[in-house]
Motif scaffolding. Structure first.
Motif, PDB file in Angstrom:
ATOM      1  N   GLY A 102      -0.062  -2.869 -10.512  1.00 42.56           N
ATOM      2  CA  GLY A 102       0.439  -4.120 -11.212  1.00 42.56           C
ATOM      3  C   GLY A 102       0.297  -4.809  -9.155  1.00 42.56           C
ATOM      4  O   GLY A 102       0.604  -5.628  -9.175  1.00 42.56           O
ATOM      5  N   VAL A 103       1.665  -3.357  -7.806  1.00 42.51           N
ATOM      6  CA  VAL A 103       1.761  -3.660  -7.073  1.00 42.51           C
ATOM      7  C   VAL A 103       0.236  -4.058  -6.189  1.00 42.51           C
ATOM      8  O   VAL A 103       0.372  -5.013  -5.285  1.00 42.51           O
ATOM      9  N   ILE A 104      -0.274  -3.729  -6.567  1.00 40.82           N
ATOM     10  CA  ILE A 104      -1.971  -4.440  -5.305  1.00 40.82           C
ATOM     11  C   ILE A 104      -3.027  -5.144  -6.575  1.00 40.82           C
ATOM     12  O   ILE A 104      -3.431  -6.387  -5.595  1.00 40.82           O
ATOM     13  N   LEU A 105      -3.250  -4.827  -7.051  1.00 39.13           N
ATOM     14  CA  LEU A 105      -4.490  -5.699  -7.622  1.00 39.13           C
ATOM     15  C   LEU A 105      -4.010  -7.383  -7.958  1.00 39.13           C
ATOM     16  O   LEU A 105      -5.252  -7.454  -7.846  1.00 39.13           O
ATOM     17  N   PRO A 106      -3.077  -7.536  -8.875  1.00 44.07           N
ATOM     18  CA  PRO A 106      -3.197  -8.912  -8.847  1.00 44.07           C
ATOM     19  C   PRO A 106      -3.129  -9.817  -7.779  1.00 44.07           C
ATOM     20  O   PRO A 106      -3.313 -10.829  -8.009  1.00 44.07           O
TER      21      PRO A 106
ATOM     22  N   VAL B 174       6.256  -8.733 -10.004  1.00 46.10           N
ATOM     23  CA  VAL B 174       6.880  -8.034 -11.380  1.00 46.10           C
ATOM     24  C   VAL B 174       7.028  -7.066 -11.859  1.00 46.10           C
ATOM     25  O   VAL B 174       8.027  -6.600 -11.812  1.00 46.10           O
ATOM     26  N   ALA B 175       5.432  -6.476 -11.258  1.00 47.09           N
ATOM     27  CA  ALA B 175       5.934  -4.815 -10.936  1.00 47.09           C
ATOM     28  C   ALA B 175       6.422  -4.704 -10.267  1.00 47.09           C
ATOM     29  O   ALA B 175       7.067  -3.393 -10.569  1.00 47.09           O
ATOM     30  N   ALA B 176       6.573  -5.425  -9.238  1.00 43.77           N
ATOM     31  CA  ALA B 176       7.447  -4.366  -7.744  1.00 43.77           C
ATOM     32  C   ALA B 176       8.787  -4.343  -8.314  1.00 43.77           C
ATOM     33  O   ALA B 176       9.662  -3.348  -8.129  1.00 43.77           O
ATOM     34  N   ALA B 177       9.350  -5.669  -8.812  1.00 42.46           N
ATOM     35  CA  ALA B 177      11.020  -5.534  -9.505  1.00 42.46           C
ATOM     36  C   ALA B 177      10.870  -4.552 -10.434  1.00 42.46           C
ATOM     37  O   ALA B 177      11.772  -4.058 -10.227  1.00 42.46           O
ATOM     38  N   ALA B 178       9.845  -4.579 -11.624  1.00 39.05           N
ATOM     39  CA  ALA B 178       9.955  -3.070 -12.189  1.00 39.05           C
ATOM     40  C   ALA B 178       9.835  -1.742 -11.956  1.00 39.05           C
ATOM     41  O   ALA B 178      11.221  -1.006 -12.323  1.00 39.05           O
ATOM     42  N   LEU B 179       9.297  -1.617 -11.089  1.00 37.66           N
ATOM     43  CA  LEU B 179       9.191  -0.414 -10.082  1.00 37.66           C
ATOM     44  C   LEU B 179      10.778   0.297  -9.638  1.00 37.66           C
ATOM     45  O   LEU B 179      11.292   1.391  -9.027  1.00 37.66           O
ATOM     46  N   ALA B 180      11.215  -0.869  -8.728  1.00 36.79           N
ATOM     47  CA  ALA B 180      12.407  -0.400  -8.169  1.00 36.79           C
ATOM     48  C   ALA B 180      13.762  -0.639  -9.749  1.00 36.79           C
ATOM     49  O   ALA B 180      14.650   0.069  -9.229  1.00 36.79           O
ATOM     50  N   VAL B 181      13.392  -1.000 -10.512  1.00 35.60           N
ATOM     51  CA  VAL B 181      14.425  -0.571 -11.510  1.00 35.60           C
ATOM     52  C   VAL B 181      14.141   0.667 -12.493  1.00 35.60           C
ATOM     53  O   VAL B 181      15.592   1.227 -12.474  1.00 35.60           O
TER      54      VAL B 181
ATOM     55  N   GLY C 256       1.149  -1.168   0.027  1.00 32.68           N
ATOM     56  CA  GLY C 256      -0.306  -0.069   0.073  1.00 32.68           C
ATOM     57  C   GLY C 256       0.993   1.139  -0.374  1.00 32.68           C
ATOM     58  O   GLY C 256       0.707   2.515  -0.808  1.00 32.68           O
ATOM     59  N   LEU C 257       1.580   1.321   0.819  1.00 27.86           N
ATOM     60  CA  LEU C 257       2.682   2.294   0.853  1.00 27.86           C
ATOM     61  C   LEU C 257       2.958   1.838  -0.251  1.00 27.86           C
ATOM     62  O   LEU C 257       3.328   3.994  -0.980  1.00 27.86           O
ATOM     63  N   THR C 258       3.839   1.045  -1.178  1.00 22.00           N
ATOM     64  CA  THR C 258       4.585   1.646  -1.864  1.00 22.00           C
ATOM     65  C   THR C 258       3.749   2.017  -3.221  1.00 22.00           C
ATOM     66  O   THR C 258       3.973   2.974  -4.080  1.00 22.00           O
TER      67      THR C 258
ATOM     68  N   LEU D 269       2.743   4.671 -12.597  1.00 25.06           N
ATOM     69  CA  LEU D 269       1.077   4.484 -12.601  1.00 25.06           C
ATOM     70  C   LEU D 269       1.115   2.592 -12.625  1.00 25.06           C
ATOM     71  O   LEU D 269      -0.173   2.246 -11.413  1.00 25.06           O
ATOM     72  N   LEU D 270       0.729   2.671 -13.575  1.00 29.07           N
ATOM     73  CA  LEU D 270       1.081   0.981 -14.170  1.00 29.07           C
ATOM     74  C   LEU D 270       1.826   0.174 -13.268  1.00 29.07           C
ATOM     75  O   LEU D 270       0.783  -0.798 -12.469  1.00 29.07           O
ATOM     76  N   GLY D 271       3.171   0.347 -12.753  1.00 28.57           N
ATOM     77  CA  GLY D 271       2.971  -0.212 -11.493  1.00 28.57           C
ATOM     78  C   GLY D 271       2.498   0.093  -9.887  1.00 28.57           C
ATOM     79  O   GLY D 271       2.545  -0.820 -10.033  1.00 28.57           O
TER      80      GLY D 271
END
Length: 118
Positions: A59-63, A75-82, A11-13, A54-56
Motif C-alpha cells: 500500500g505504501v508503493i502501489l496506489p 493511509v497505508a503509511a499511517a497504519a504501518l506507523a500505528v 522504497g526504504l519503508t 506485507l499489505l502495508g
C-alpha cells in the motif's frame, strides 16, 4: 519534501516491512530466532502482524505508483506507523529497550510518507 525524496523514503519503508512481514508471516522459525518476543505471542497473531506489514508495504508503493486511489498510500503509511507504535509498546512492556531504535526509525519513515503524501 521533493517527490524523489518521498519515493526513496517509500522504497526504504516498503523494503523494511517486506523483510519483517515475510519473516513473521511465512518464516516463523527464523522470526523466532531473530526476535525473542515472537515465541511469547500466539503464532497466528505473529502471522497476522506479518500479513498486515506485507499489505502495508504494498500500500505504501502501489496506489501512488499506479495512480489508482493514491490516497491509500498515506493511509497505508499511517497504519504501518500505528503497527510499529504498538510494537514499541510491546517492547517497553517487556523491557526490550534495545528494540526501540528500530521501531523509532520505522515510525519516522512511515510518518514521513503519510505526511508527505497526504
Amino acid at each position: 519534501m521533493t517527490n524523489i525524496t518521498l519515493w526513496i523514503i517509500q522504497g526504504l519503508t516498503a523494503l523494511g516491512f517486506i523483510y519483517s512481514g515475510w519473516l513473521k508471516a511465512f518464516q516463523y522459525e527464523k522470526a523466532t530466532a531473530s526476535w525473542g518476543w515472537v515465541k511469547d505471542l500466539p503464532r497466528g497473531l505473529v502471522a497476522f502482524i506479518g500479513a498486515a506489514e506485507l499489505l502495508g508495504a504494498i500500500g505504501v508503493i502501489l496506489p501512488e505508483a499506479l495512480g489508482i486511489a493514491p490516497i491509500l498510500t498515506p493511509v497505508a503509511a499511517a497504519a504501518l506507523a500505528v503497527v510499529v507504535l504498538l510494537g514499541a509498546v510491546l517492547h517497553v512492556s517487556r523491557r526490550e529497550y534495545r528494540e526501540l531504535g528500530v521501531n523509532l526509525v520505522f515510525i519516522l519513515l512511515a510518518a514521513l510518507v503519510a505526511i508527505g503524501r497526504f
